[in-house]
Enzyme design. Structure first.
Site, PDB file in Angstrom:
ATOM      1  N   MET A  61       5.115  -0.544   0.158  1.00 61.56           N
ATOM      2  CA  MET A  61       5.552   0.489  -0.792  1.00 61.56           C
ATOM      3  C   MET A  61       5.740  -0.105  -2.191  1.00 61.56           C
ATOM      4  SD  MET A  61       5.535   3.082   1.104  1.00 61.56           S
ATOM      5  CE  MET A  61       6.448   4.333   0.224  1.00 61.56           C
TER       6      MET A  61
ATOM      7  N   HIS B 263      -2.458   6.097   4.330  1.00 63.47           N
ATOM      8  CA  HIS B 263      -1.616   7.004   3.542  1.00 63.47           C
ATOM      9  C   HIS B 263      -1.368   8.267   4.364  1.00 63.47           C
ATOM     10  CE1 HIS B 263       0.071   8.986   0.045  1.00 63.47           C
ATOM     11  NE2 HIS B 263      -0.626  10.060   0.393  1.00 63.47           N
TER      12      HIS B 263
ATOM     13  N   LEU C  52      -4.645   5.167  -7.540  1.00 63.03           N
ATOM     14  CA  LEU C  52      -3.604   5.229  -6.513  1.00 63.03           C
ATOM     15  C   LEU C  52      -3.992   6.220  -5.408  1.00 63.03           C
ATOM     16  CD1 LEU C  52      -0.670   4.351  -5.684  1.00 63.03           C
ATOM     17  CD2 LEU C  52       0.094   6.447  -6.822  1.00 63.03           C
ATOM     18  N   ASP C  53      -4.061   5.731  -4.173  1.00 61.57           N
ATOM     19  CA  ASP C  53      -4.432   6.535  -3.009  1.00 61.57           C
ATOM     20  C   ASP C  53      -5.779   7.228  -3.203  1.00 61.57           C
ATOM     21  OD1 ASP C  53      -2.025   5.847  -1.720  1.00 61.57           O
ATOM     22  OD2 ASP C  53      -0.968   7.490  -2.698  1.00 61.57           O
TER      23      ASP C  53
HETATM   24  C1  GRF Z   1       3.137   4.998   7.467  1.00 64.13           C
HETATM   25  O1  GRF Z   1       3.399   6.309   7.834  1.00 64.13           O
HETATM   26  C2  GRF Z   1       2.048   4.926   6.441  1.00 64.13           C
HETATM   27  O2  GRF Z   1       1.212   6.031   6.429  1.00 64.13           O
HETATM   28  C3  GRF Z   1       2.785   4.854   5.144  1.00 64.13           C
HETATM   29  O3  GRF Z   1       3.985   4.203   5.408  1.00 64.13           O
HETATM   30  C4  GRF Z   1       4.314   4.344   6.775  1.00 64.13           C
HETATM   31  C5  GRF Z   1       4.588   2.977   7.305  1.00 64.13           C
HETATM   32  O4  GRF Z   1       5.190   2.984   8.546  1.00 64.13           O
HETATM   33  N1  GRF Z   1       1.953   4.202   4.155  1.00 64.13           N
HETATM   34  P1  GRF Z   1       5.383   1.628   9.352  1.00 64.13           P
HETATM   35  O5  GRF Z   1       6.167   0.669   8.443  1.00 64.13           O
HETATM   36  O6  GRF Z   1       4.034   1.077   9.699  1.00 64.13           O
HETATM   37  O7  GRF Z   1       6.193   1.991  10.556  1.00 64.13           O
END
Ligand code: GRF
Length: 212
Positions: A90, A109, A144-145
């Site tokens: 993130m 995503h 982004l994305d």
């Molecule tokens: C996932 O839902 C993904 O799509 C998003 O962040 C979440 C990560 O979950 N980018 P985790 O840390 O793999 O449990």
């Protein structure tokens, strides 16, 4: 054996799905190292539990995003990765980072891109009364994305759903499709050419494989 480095910020359930897929030889590669921008990311514990070296780099120790990413690149490259996987990482990436790993950088995503780039996708789906939602694996580019889509999975949204229902359904799909896409890449079947994704020498449509 191909080398994989995974970046996480949180729970790391997608990382866990990849660790399991490697152990079951569904992915014919090795996760050499896991990095996080959060010292307390549970994903780091999952990695260590699996015997994978796990490290955190903290943004406040660096003067700029570029300085942080330059150090991260140096540390990742020590593992000679064929593929870098963002699994719930993130943090906005600098162009320096994205361009350095162009064509070998994947993200997942939680929306049916190009719908709902950015944050709070589940909330937007509920607020808009959408009956369908999903998740997308894509190559990462500077937008982004916005990089070429490889594979999406759809889920239904029911009127009585709250965010937790949706997240559970989405993550179930993510744990199936992300290791699958990683295995395609590791087998040399998946490439990025220009701004498009190719699987088995066929250019994938804008919505990725299985675009119906
Ligand atoms: C996932 O839902 C993904 O799509 C998003 O962040 C979440 C990560 O979950 N980018 P985790 O840390 O793999 O449990």
């Amino acid at each position: 054996m191909k080398n994989i480095v995974v970046l996480v910020s949180g729970s790391g359930s997608n990382l866990q799905a990849m660790i399991d897929a490697c152990e079951q030889q569904k992915i014919n590669g090795t996760i050499n190292a896991v990095f996080s921008n959060k010292a307390d990311a549970f994903g780091l514990d999952r990695a260590r539990e699996a015997g994978i070296p796990a490290f955190s780099l903290l943004p406040h120790d660096f003067s700029s995003r570029e300085a942080f990413d330059a150090q991260l690149i140096q540390e990742i490259d020590a593992w000679k990765p064929d593929l870098v996987v963002l699994a719930g990482y993130m943090r906005i990436l600098s162009p320096l980072f994205v361009n350095h790993y162009a064509g070998r950088l994947l993200n997942i995503h939680p929306s049916l891109l190009p719908k709902y780039p950015g944050l709070h996708t589940h909330r937007q789906v509920l607020e808009n009364g959408d009956s369908e939602h999903g998740t997308t694996v894509h190559f990462v580019t500077e937008e982004l994305d916005g990089g070429p889509i490889i594979l999406q999975a759809k889920i239904p949204v029911f009127p009585e759903d709250d965010e937790r229902d949706i997240i559970g359904r989405i993550q179930h799909q993510e744990h199936a499709i992300y290791p699958l896409v990683v295995s395609w890449f590791i087998e040399g079947r998946l490439t990025m050419q220009g701004n498009t994704a190719w699987l088995d020498n066929v250019q994938l449509p804008a919505q990725g494989y299985a675009a119906d």
